[in-house]
Write an enzyme that holds these catalytic residues in place. Structure first.
Site, PDB file in Angstrom:
ATOM      1  N   LYS A 265       0.847  -1.195   0.000  1.00  0.00           N
ATOM      2  CA  LYS A 265       0.000   0.000   0.000  1.00  0.00           C
ATOM      3  C   LYS A 265       0.884   1.247   0.000  1.00  0.00           C
ATOM      4  CE  LYS A 265      -1.979   1.813   3.714  1.00  0.00           C
ATOM      5  NZ  LYS A 265      -1.930   3.263   3.763  1.00  0.00           N
TER       6      LYS A 265
ATOM      7  N   LYS B 162      -6.926   7.919  -0.269  1.00  0.00           N
ATOM      8  CA  LYS B 162      -8.054   8.274   0.620  1.00  0.00           C
ATOM      9  C   LYS B 162      -8.926   9.343  -0.035  1.00  0.00           C
ATOM     10  CE  LYS B 162      -6.201   6.759   5.007  1.00  0.00           C
ATOM     11  NZ  LYS B 162      -4.784   6.622   4.629  1.00  0.00           N
TER      12      LYS B 162
ATOM     13  N   ASP C 184     -14.083  13.092  -2.812  1.00  0.00           N
ATOM     14  CA  ASP C 184     -14.372  14.216  -3.715  1.00  0.00           C
ATOM     15  C   ASP C 184     -15.606  13.885  -4.545  1.00  0.00           C
ATOM     16  OD1 ASP C 184     -14.010  16.602  -5.206  1.00  0.00           O
ATOM     17  OD2 ASP C 184     -11.837  16.390  -5.079  1.00  0.00           O
ATOM     18  N   ILE C 185     -15.966  14.737  -5.456  1.00  0.00           N
ATOM     19  CA  ILE C 185     -17.044  14.390  -6.385  1.00  0.00           C
ATOM     20  C   ILE C 185     -16.522  13.314  -7.338  1.00  0.00           C
ATOM     21  CG2 ILE C 185     -18.243  16.602  -6.226  1.00  0.00           C
ATOM     22  CD1 ILE C 185     -16.887  17.356  -8.920  1.00  0.00           C
TER      23      ILE C 185
ATOM     24  N   SER D 117      -8.082   4.209  12.636  1.00  0.00           N
ATOM     25  CA  SER D 117      -7.377   3.671  13.804  1.00  0.00           C
ATOM     26  C   SER D 117      -7.088   4.712  14.878  1.00  0.00           C
ATOM     27  CB  SER D 117      -6.055   3.034  13.348  1.00  0.00           C
ATOM     28  OG  SER D 117      -5.263   3.985  12.664  1.00  0.00           O
TER      29      SER D 117
ATOM     30  N   PRO E  31      -5.360  -1.514   9.694  1.00  0.00           N
ATOM     31  CA  PRO E  31      -4.138  -0.846  10.152  1.00  0.00           C
ATOM     32  C   PRO E  31      -4.180  -0.592  11.654  1.00  0.00           C
ATOM     33  CG  PRO E  31      -5.642   0.781   9.266  1.00  0.00           C
ATOM     34  CD  PRO E  31      -6.379  -0.546   9.245  1.00  0.00           C
TER      35      PRO E  31
ATOM     36  N   GLY F  61      -0.044   0.484  18.302  1.00  0.00           N
ATOM     37  CA  GLY F  61      -0.392  -0.189  19.560  1.00  0.00           C
ATOM     38  C   GLY F  61      -1.036  -1.556  19.477  1.00  0.00           C
TER      39      GLY F  61
ATOM     40  N   GLY G 113      -1.855  -9.975  14.661  1.00  0.00           N
ATOM     41  CA  GLY G 113      -2.799 -11.089  14.760  1.00  0.00           C
ATOM     42  C   GLY G 113      -4.098 -10.714  15.442  1.00  0.00           C
TER      43      GLY G 113
ATOM     44  N   GLY H 142       3.070  -0.703   8.568  1.00  0.00           N
ATOM     45  CA  GLY H 142       4.023   0.186   7.921  1.00  0.00           C
ATOM     46  C   GLY H 142       5.348   0.285   8.635  1.00  0.00           C
TER      47      GLY H 142
HETATM   48  O1  O7M Z   1       1.917   0.668  10.722  1.00  0.00           O
HETATM   49  P1  O7M Z   1       1.911   2.172  10.615  1.00  0.00           P
HETATM   50  O2  O7M Z   1       1.221   2.839  11.736  1.00  0.00           O
HETATM   51  O3  O7M Z   1       3.264   2.739  10.320  1.00  0.00           O
HETATM   52  O4  O7M Z   1       1.107   2.526   9.271  1.00  0.00           O
HETATM   53  C1  O7M Z   1      -0.261   2.375   9.165  1.00  0.00           C
HETATM   54  C2  O7M Z   1      -0.707   2.628   7.755  1.00  0.00           C
HETATM   55  O5  O7M Z   1      -2.109   2.445   7.709  1.00  0.00           O
HETATM   56  C3  O7M Z   1      -0.424   4.037   7.235  1.00  0.00           C
HETATM   57  O6  O7M Z   1      -0.110   3.932   5.859  1.00  0.00           O
HETATM   58  C4  O7M Z   1      -1.750   4.765   7.399  1.00  0.00           C
HETATM   59  O7  O7M Z   1      -1.975   5.701   6.382  1.00  0.00           O
HETATM   60  C5  O7M Z   1      -2.754   3.622   7.259  1.00  0.00           C
HETATM   61  N1  O7M Z   1      -4.004   3.818   8.011  1.00  0.00           N
HETATM   62  C6  O7M Z   1      -3.990   4.025   9.373  1.00  0.00           C
HETATM   63  O8  O7M Z   1      -2.949   4.016  10.019  1.00  0.00           O
HETATM   64  N2  O7M Z   1      -5.175   4.221  10.006  1.00  0.00           N
HETATM   65  C7  O7M Z   1      -6.364   4.223   9.384  1.00  0.00           C
HETATM   66  O9  O7M Z   1      -7.384   4.379  10.014  1.00  0.00           O
HETATM   67  C8  O7M Z   1      -6.395   3.997   8.004  1.00  0.00           C
HETATM   68  C9  O7M Z   1      -5.209   3.750   7.342  1.00  0.00           C
HETATM   69  C10 O7M Z   1      -5.318   3.361   5.981  1.00  0.00           C
HETATM   70  O10 O7M Z   1      -4.593   2.598   5.409  1.00  0.00           O
HETATM   71  O11 O7M Z   1      -6.377   3.831   5.341  1.00  0.00           O
HETATM   72  C11 O7M Z   1      -6.611   3.439   4.055  1.00  0.00           C
END
Ligand code: O7M
Length: 223
Positions: free
Chosen positions: A33, A63, A66-67, A118, A171, A177, A181, A194
């Protein structure tokens, strides 16, 4: 495979650090991603290079909110590279997600909708509208939805309401935190991870350990 790696930044101008990490972990992850900071910093060459070494799901995390016409125009820029794109769900169907979904269907791309987030602030609006969001998701029928590993009870609710067909990507594992799993335990198909991988001195080893921990977490929850 149950891990989608999130890449939001690179440490080099040409993105070669990312290519080198992906060379090492591509065969262990279900998808890659790419986030906005990365997409804005680099040109499409990086996507093309990523595509060459990683044939699994390439998810462009714009993310979108928009229209319809503007979202379609935006996605058009990535259509030769992306397998899936992410949009927000709160924008609604009429004139927005209906147009985006049609375009993606016509171009064999998957739609992933954000169903909740998240961070804590997601409780202020997204989670108050959970009934409406679920209704919209049933109506749009995207390939996948994003739900937080940090509040896994939300995953349970969506899974119960939506059945097993729509993929849940979660995510919040690692730096934010949640334990590896834990989201899988509550019904997610994939955990999006990430920084625990990308900021590790040994991303390959970190990925292996996370996958092991995912398996252990799932085993524990089935007991
Ligand atoms: O593991 P991290 O925290 O370094 O990364 C988390 C990834 O998930 C990061 O690319 C965020 O943009 C994405 N993400 C969230 O952390 N929280 C969300 O609620 C949604 C996303 C996401 O991927 O939305 C599509």
């Amino acid at each position: 495979m149950t891990l989608v790696v999130a890449i939001d930044r690179s440490n080099t101008e040409d993105g070669k650090d990312i290519i080198s990490i992906l060379n090492n972990i591509c065969n262990m992850v279900a998808g890659v991603k790419l986030g906005m900071p990365l997409l804005l910093k680099h040109d499409l060459n990086l996507l093309s290079n990523i595509r060459k070494i990683c044939r699994n799901n390439l998810i462009i995390d714009l993310k979108l909110a928009d229209i319809g016409e503007v979202m379609v125009e935006t996605v058009e820029l990535f259509k030769n590279y992306a397998d899936a794109v992410i949009a927000h769900s709160f924008i609604g169907k009429n004139g927005a997600l209906d147009k985006l979904k049609n375009y993606l269907d016509e171009n064999n791309m998957k739609l992933i909708l954000v169903g909740s987030m998240s961070h804590k602030g997601s409780e202020e609006i997204y989670d108050k509208e959970i009934g409406n969001i679920i209704k919209l998701i049933k109506d749009i029928n995207p390939w996948g939805i994003v739900l937080p590993a940090t509040r896994p009870e939300i995953i349970k609710v969506f899974r119960r309401e939506l059945g097993n067909e729509i993929k849940i990507l979660s995510p919040g594992v690692g730096v934010q935190g949640a334990r590896p799993g834990s989201a899988l335990c509550y019904g997610a198909d994939y955990e999006i991870i990430g920084r625990s991988i990308m900021n590790s001195p040994d991303p390959k080893e970190a990925t292996k350990v996370l996958i092991y921990e995912q398996k252990r977490g799932m085993y524990e929850c089935k007991k």
